[in-house]
Write a protein that holds these residues in place. Structure first.
Motif, PDB file in Angstrom:
ATOM      1  N   THR A 145       0.828  -1.206   0.000  1.00 45.75           N
ATOM      2  CA  THR A 145       0.000   0.000   0.000  1.00 45.75           C
ATOM      3  C   THR A 145       0.862   1.254   0.000  1.00 45.75           C
ATOM      4  O   THR A 145       0.601   2.205  -0.757  1.00 45.75           O
ATOM      5  N   GLU A 146       1.878   1.266   0.847  1.00 44.74           N
ATOM      6  CA  GLU A 146       2.754   2.440   0.911  1.00 44.74           C
ATOM      7  C   GLU A 146       3.445   2.672  -0.426  1.00 44.74           C
ATOM      8  O   GLU A 146       3.532   3.815  -0.905  1.00 44.74           O
ATOM      9  N   ASN A 147       3.940   1.618  -1.051  1.00 45.27           N
ATOM     10  CA  ASN A 147       4.615   1.754  -2.339  1.00 45.27           C
ATOM     11  C   ASN A 147       3.662   2.252  -3.417  1.00 45.27           C
ATOM     12  O   ASN A 147       4.023   3.111  -4.238  1.00 45.27           O
ATOM     13  N   ALA A 148       2.435   1.723  -3.438  1.00 41.27           N
ATOM     14  CA  ALA A 148       1.463   2.132  -4.439  1.00 41.27           C
ATOM     15  C   ALA A 148       1.106   3.607  -4.292  1.00 41.27           C
ATOM     16  O   ALA A 148       1.024   4.351  -5.281  1.00 41.27           O
ATOM     17  N   GLU A 149       0.901   4.050  -3.068  1.00 45.89           N
ATOM     18  CA  GLU A 149       0.549   5.452  -2.853  1.00 45.89           C
ATOM     19  C   GLU A 149       1.725   6.369  -3.154  1.00 45.89           C
ATOM     20  O   GLU A 149       1.535   7.496  -3.637  1.00 45.89           O
ATOM     21  N   ARG A 150       2.937   5.894  -2.910  1.00 44.21           N
ATOM     22  CA  ARG A 150       4.109   6.686  -3.264  1.00 44.21           C
ATOM     23  C   ARG A 150       4.190   6.867  -4.784  1.00 44.21           C
ATOM     24  O   ARG A 150       4.509   7.956  -5.274  1.00 44.21           O
ATOM     25  N   ILE A 151       3.902   5.821  -5.522  1.00 46.22           N
ATOM     26  CA  ILE A 151       3.913   5.892  -6.986  1.00 46.22           C
ATOM     27  C   ILE A 151       2.924   6.939  -7.482  1.00 46.22           C
ATOM     28  O   ILE A 151       3.249   7.764  -8.351  1.00 46.22           O
ATOM     29  N   LEU A 152       1.727   6.944  -6.916  1.00 48.89           N
ATOM     30  CA  LEU A 152       0.712   7.907  -7.356  1.00 48.89           C
ATOM     31  C   LEU A 152       1.064   9.332  -6.929  1.00 48.89           C
ATOM     32  O   LEU A 152       0.796  10.285  -7.670  1.00 48.89           O
ATOM     33  N   ARG A 153       1.671   9.488  -5.758  1.00 51.02           N
ATOM     34  CA  ARG A 153       2.109  10.834  -5.368  1.00 51.02           C
ATOM     35  C   ARG A 153       3.192  11.332  -6.314  1.00 51.02           C
ATOM     36  O   ARG A 153       3.227  12.518  -6.664  1.00 51.02           O
ATOM     37  N   ASP A 154       4.079  10.437  -6.737  1.00 55.37           N
ATOM     38  CA  ASP A 154       5.118  10.829  -7.680  1.00 55.37           C
ATOM     39  C   ASP A 154       4.527  11.224  -9.035  1.00 55.37           C
ATOM     40  O   ASP A 154       5.154  11.972  -9.797  1.00 55.37           O
ATOM     41  N   ALA A 178      -8.103   9.959 -17.042  1.00 54.38           N
ATOM     42  CA  ALA A 178      -7.403  10.072 -18.327  1.00 54.38           C
ATOM     43  C   ALA A 178      -6.098   9.287 -18.322  1.00 54.38           C
ATOM     44  O   ALA A 178      -5.622   8.844 -19.379  1.00 54.38           O
ATOM     45  N   ASN A 179      -5.511   9.094 -17.142  1.00 54.10           N
ATOM     46  CA  ASN A 179      -4.219   8.405 -17.034  1.00 54.10           C
ATOM     47  C   ASN A 179      -4.358   7.028 -16.394  1.00 54.10           C
ATOM     48  O   ASN A 179      -3.381   6.488 -15.871  1.00 54.10           O
ATOM     49  N   LEU A 180      -5.558   6.471 -16.450  1.00 54.11           N
ATOM     50  CA  LEU A 180      -5.804   5.207 -15.775  1.00 54.11           C
ATOM     51  C   LEU A 180      -4.925   4.076 -16.318  1.00 54.11           C
ATOM     52  O   LEU A 180      -4.473   3.218 -15.563  1.00 54.11           O
ATOM     53  N   SER A 181      -4.663   4.079 -17.616  1.00 49.96           N
ATOM     54  CA  SER A 181      -3.812   3.036 -18.208  1.00 49.96           C
ATOM     55  C   SER A 181      -2.401   3.106 -17.633  1.00 49.96           C
ATOM     56  O   SER A 181      -1.782   2.080 -17.299  1.00 49.96           O
ATOM     57  N   GLU A 182      -1.884   4.338 -17.495  1.00 51.16           N
ATOM     58  CA  GLU A 182      -0.544   4.520 -16.931  1.00 51.16           C
ATOM     59  C   GLU A 182      -0.516   4.081 -15.470  1.00 51.16           C
ATOM     60  O   GLU A 182       0.438   3.430 -15.022  1.00 51.16           O
ATOM     61  N   ILE A 183      -1.570   4.431 -14.730  1.00 49.77           N
ATOM     62  CA  ILE A 183      -1.657   4.046 -13.318  1.00 49.77           C
ATOM     63  C   ILE A 183      -1.723   2.520 -13.195  1.00 49.77           C
ATOM     64  O   ILE A 183      -1.034   1.911 -12.378  1.00 49.77           O
ATOM     65  N   THR A 184      -2.558   1.908 -14.037  1.00 53.08           N
ATOM     66  CA  THR A 184      -2.715   0.456 -14.001  1.00 53.08           C
ATOM     67  C   THR A 184      -1.395  -0.245 -14.293  1.00 53.08           C
ATOM     68  O   THR A 184      -1.013  -1.207 -13.618  1.00 53.08           O
ATOM     69  N   ASP A 185      -0.682   0.235 -15.297  1.00 49.19           N
ATOM     70  CA  ASP A 185       0.610  -0.366 -15.641  1.00 49.19           C
ATOM     71  C   ASP A 185       1.603  -0.247 -14.487  1.00 49.19           C
ATOM     72  O   ASP A 185       2.378  -1.180 -14.210  1.00 49.19           O
ATOM     73  N   ALA A 186       1.575   0.902 -13.811  1.00 47.15           N
ATOM     74  CA  ALA A 186       2.527   1.132 -12.724  1.00 47.15           C
ATOM     75  C   ALA A 186       2.241   0.232 -11.527  1.00 47.15           C
ATOM     76  O   ALA A 186       3.161  -0.198 -10.818  1.00 47.15           O
ATOM     77  N   LEU A 187       0.959  -0.083 -11.314  1.00 46.85           N
ATOM     78  CA  LEU A 187       0.581  -0.880 -10.148  1.00 46.85           C
ATOM     79  C   LEU A 187       0.404  -2.361 -10.464  1.00 46.85           C
ATOM     80  O   LEU A 187       0.197  -3.169  -9.550  1.00 46.85           O
ATOM     81  N   ALA A 188       0.481  -2.707 -11.738  1.00 45.22           N
ATOM     82  CA  ALA A 188       0.253  -4.095 -12.168  1.00 45.22           C
ATOM     83  C   ALA A 188       1.140  -5.118 -11.465  1.00 45.22           C
ATOM     84  O   ALA A 188       0.676  -6.227 -11.167  1.00 45.22           O
ATOM     85  N   PRO A 189       2.407  -4.801 -11.166  1.00 42.91           N
ATOM     86  CA  PRO A 189       3.237  -5.797 -10.473  1.00 42.91           C
ATOM     87  C   PRO A 189       2.735  -6.136  -9.068  1.00 42.91           C
ATOM     88  O   PRO A 189       3.113  -7.173  -8.511  1.00 42.91           O
ATOM     89  N   MET A 190       1.869  -5.276  -8.500  1.00 42.72           N
ATOM     90  CA  MET A 190       1.416  -5.484  -7.128  1.00 42.72           C
ATOM     91  C   MET A 190      -0.031  -5.933  -7.027  1.00 42.72           C
ATOM     92  O   MET A 190      -0.416  -6.577  -6.048  1.00 42.72           O
TER      93      MET A 190
END
Length: 261
Positions: free
Chosen positions: A199-208, A237-249
């Motif tokens: 959870t912490e890593n995922a939220e850090r990715i979105l904050r970045d 609008a950026n859901l695909s980018e978000i999904t790709d970034a979180l896909a490993p988790m």
């Protein structure tokens, strides 16, 4: 330069000044958020003997401790960091509906014990007049342990706190309220370090990515993303980018279109 005459400059309710006049030595349960920051600032401005205590547990992300250290340094207040293993408590780990009560009780006991060893018998926290304490299990733990809440007692609201913190130059004046990482895991589902770290890593990715005041909530193996209303369209609008970034988790990523934080 940090202005210490906080009561004269910012016209804080005189009841708060009286509180410090009557309590010349106290410890602040310090989270690094705006409420406890303003309380610590006011106590330092009153010239009393005050020390801040921050409890570092598995439920807080790293940035919270960084914020706490930076704010305490700006104020010029002593800060003690206490490490607490909340996951060693089987009740907290089981994540019941009133988990916050047991967690707050454990955290505050850590502070009261350390503060007492340091010579501080009175502990205060940043609960304010805008907080709905009737629906907060954690507040019950505060009252049971004798923790006082000067901002609430003096009728100081969240809006007033943010305004005073801004004028005081506190960098956290507009910091969003932050609920701990455990709140991202549904009640009744066991809390593990793996889930918290994910959870912490995922939220850090979105904050970045530029999102603020967000939540990544676990829904089985998937993630439910909640963002502020003013950032929802960009997230969509950026859901695909978000999904790709979180896909490993996560097995799937869903953007919440009902609760737009």
């Amino acid at each position: 330069m940090l202005e210490k005459d906080v009561f004269r400059v910012y016209n804080i309710d005189m009841d708060l000044k009286t509180f410090f006049e009557e309590n010349q030595k106290l410890a602040v349960a310090f989270s690094g958020g705006v409420d406890s920051a303003l309380l610590l600032y006011a106590a330092a401005g009153a010239g009393i003997d005050v020390r801040a205590y921050y409890v570092r547990s598995q439920f807080q992300p790293d940035f919270e401790l960084s914020d706490a250290r930076e704010t305490a340094a700006y104020i010029g207040a002593d800060l003690t960091v206490i490490v607490a293993d909340v996951l060693s408590d089987e009740i907290i780990r089981a994540n019941p509906a009133d988990r916050c009560y047991y967690c707050k009780q454990r955290i505050m006991r850590c502070i009261t014990e350390q503060a007492a060893a340091d010579g501080y018998d009175l502990i205060v926290d940043g609960t304010n007049a805008s907080d709905d304490t009737g629906d907060r299990p954690g507040y019950r733990a505060l009252t049971e342990l004798g923790i006082r809440s000067p901002l609430k007692e003096c009728g100081i609201t969240k809006a007033e706190i943010r305004q005073m913190a801004r004028e005081a130059g506190l960098a956290v004046w507009d910091k969003p309220a932050y609920a701990c990482l455990a709140t991202r895991i549904p009640h009744g589902e066991e809390i593990t370090q793996e889930k918290l770290s994910k959870t912490e890593n995922a939220e850090r990715i979105l904050r970045d990515m530029g999102f603020a005041d967000l939540r990544v909530r676990m829904r089985g193996d998937g993630a439910l993303i909640q963002v502020r209303a003013d950032q929802y369209e960009r997230a969509y609008a950026n859901l695909s980018e978000i999904t790709d970034a979180l896909a490993p988790m996560y097995s799937e990523v869903i953007l919440d279109d009902k609760i737009k934080r």
